[in-house]
Design an enzyme around this catalytic site. Structure first.
Site, PDB file in Angstrom:
ATOM      1  CE  LYS A 134       2.599   2.501   0.627  1.00 55.71           C
ATOM      2  NZ  LYS A 134       2.360   3.578  -0.336  1.00 55.71           N
ATOM      3  N   GLY A 135       7.022   2.143   0.638  1.00 55.86           N
ATOM      4  CA  GLY A 135       7.742   2.970   1.603  1.00 55.86           C
ATOM      5  C   GLY A 135       7.289   2.694   3.032  1.00 55.86           C
ATOM      6  N   GLY A 148      -0.754   8.642   0.755  1.00 57.47           N
ATOM      7  CA  GLY A 148      -0.120   9.237   1.948  1.00 57.47           C
ATOM      8  C   GLY A 148       0.767   8.259   2.687  1.00 57.47           C
ATOM      9  CG  LEU A 149       4.490   7.700   1.799  1.00 53.42           C
ATOM     10  CD1 LEU A 149       5.673   8.491   2.341  1.00 53.42           C
ATOM     11  CD2 LEU A 149       5.013   6.565   0.930  1.00 53.42           C
ATOM     12  CG  ASN A 173       9.389   8.635  -0.913  1.00 52.84           C
ATOM     13  OD1 ASN A 173       9.615   9.622  -1.614  1.00 52.84           O
ATOM     14  ND2 ASN A 173       8.180   8.157  -0.720  1.00 52.84           N
ATOM     15  CB  CYS A 228       5.673  11.052  -0.446  1.00 54.97           C
ATOM     16  SG  CYS A 228       3.910  10.641  -0.494  1.00 54.97           S
ATOM     17  CE  LYS A 271       9.961   7.204  -6.916  1.00 59.99           C
ATOM     18  NZ  LYS A 271       8.978   6.318  -6.300  1.00 59.99           N
ATOM     19  N   GLY A 277       5.799   6.191 -15.852  1.00 57.98           N
ATOM     20  CA  GLY A 277       5.042   5.818 -17.040  1.00 57.98           C
ATOM     21  C   GLY A 277       5.606   4.686 -17.865  1.00 57.98           C
ATOM     22  N   GLY A 330       5.817   1.200 -12.445  1.00 64.61           N
ATOM     23  CA  GLY A 330       4.951   1.679 -11.360  1.00 64.61           C
ATOM     24  C   GLY A 330       3.486   1.418 -11.612  1.00 64.61           C
TER      25      GLY A 330
END
Ligand code: FMN
Length: 309
Positions: free
Chosen positions: A48-49, A75-76, A134, A137, A172, A249, A270
């Protein structure tokens, strides 16, 4: 007897035993999936970021179902780099010893925040095989998409963090101007590109006339965006020489194979983790079966092997 094909790949310096890894934000810090299968069988996981300091994320509701996908406005939310290391450092070090590479995702609202987070990972996470920056986002006010959607903004972040680490640096990417942004990132020294993050979208509850999320917009992910992502991976693969991690996907070995044919070296699973927590090893097994069915003995022979008639 036909031997199993080689599935090992090199994602910009990250040596993976196979091309399957997990997408940030859909896989926690990895340990949450140990009850379902042996996580170390995957080529890599992406955590996770995390930012230098903890973030609370956005208010609820932060997820909703849509046709063939999900939308989120998390929202990270994250415990910060120190929180990640306290919660999962020992587990992640063990995972890396077992041969599953750990990619730590880095979040920030500003260039300085990205730099601070990278410096903390350097100090506290020697087991991380690489860092994924990242810059895409869709659910945070600054940083994120705001920086990742232009070649200038994307380049600025990588220019600042590149000298702070000698580890492989993935970036990313946002689903915007992918060819121009990818070229800018390669020029600044990115080692690999993750293509793509979720796509900004809206979902309205027509009865209440309100957003189904706490914010008017969120990030769309899941099968609905897979073919957009395949197209973007293919476009980026024509434009740069660094490896690509296909994201968007993936729910079957065939989805993963499509990314590889389009030019991806690795693929991230994901949203599928959310609706089928056991899917990643199944996708890997299906991918391996597909490689064998192509009459090659090495998955690398199929990277970019799409035939454009
Ligand atoms: C609940 C949720 C949280 C996410 N959090 C992050 C994140 O922290 N960092 C990031 O780069 N992408 C995040 N994403 C986007 C995914 O990593 C991935 O790029 C996107 O969902 C597309 O892949 P998919 O269709 O396989 O889900 C998140 C997606 C979901 C559904």
């Amino acid at each position: 007897m036909v031997s199993a094909p080689n599935m090992a790949v090199d994602l910009g310096g990250i040596q993976m035993s196979n091309p399957v890894n997990t997408a940030a934000g859909t896989y926690g810090f990895g340990w949450q999936f140990e009850g379902f299968y042996d996580v170390s069988t995957l080529g890599a996981i992406t955590t996770k970021g995390c930012a230098a300091e903890p973030w609370p994320g956005n208010p609820a509701p932060r997820m909703c179902d849509v046709t063939s996908g999900v939308m989120n406005s998390v929202g990270l939310q994250n415990p910060g780099v120190r929180g990640l290391v306290a919660e999962a450092g020992e587990y992640l070090a063990g995972l890396s010893e077992k041969g599953c590479q750990v990619i730590c995702q880095v979040a920030g609202h500003s260039v300085d925040e990205y730099v601070a987070a990278v410096e903390l990972f350097e100090e506290l996470a020697p087991w991380a095989a690489g860092l994924e920056i990242n810059i895409s986002c869709p659910n945070i006010a600054a940083g994120g998409c705001a920086m990742g959607s232009t070649p200038e903004g994307a380049a600025e972040v990588v220019r600042a963090v590149r000298p702070r680490t000698s580890r492989p640096l993935l970036v990313k990417m946002a689903p915007a101007r992918v060819v121009d942004v990818a070229r800018a990132l390669e020029a600044e020294g990115a080692d690999a590109l993750s293509v793509i993050n979720s796509i900004p979208a809206m979902a309205i509850d027509v009865h209440t006339r309100r957003s189904k999320l706490s914010r008017p917009t969120g990030g769309l992910s899941g099968p609905v965006l897979h073919n957009i992502a395949v197209r973007m991976v293919w476009e980026v693969a024509q434009a740069v020489d660094i490896p690509i991690n296909g994201v968007g996907g993936v729910a079957s070995g065939e989805d993963a194979a499509e990314f590889i044919l389009a030019g991806a070296t690795a693929v991230s699973v994901g949203s599928a983790n959310l609706f089928d927590p056991e899917c990643a090893p199944r996708i890997l097994a299906e991918l391996e079966e597909w490689v064998a069915s192509q009459g090659v003995d090495d998955v690398n022979e199929l990277i970019g092997a799409f035939e454009c008639q």
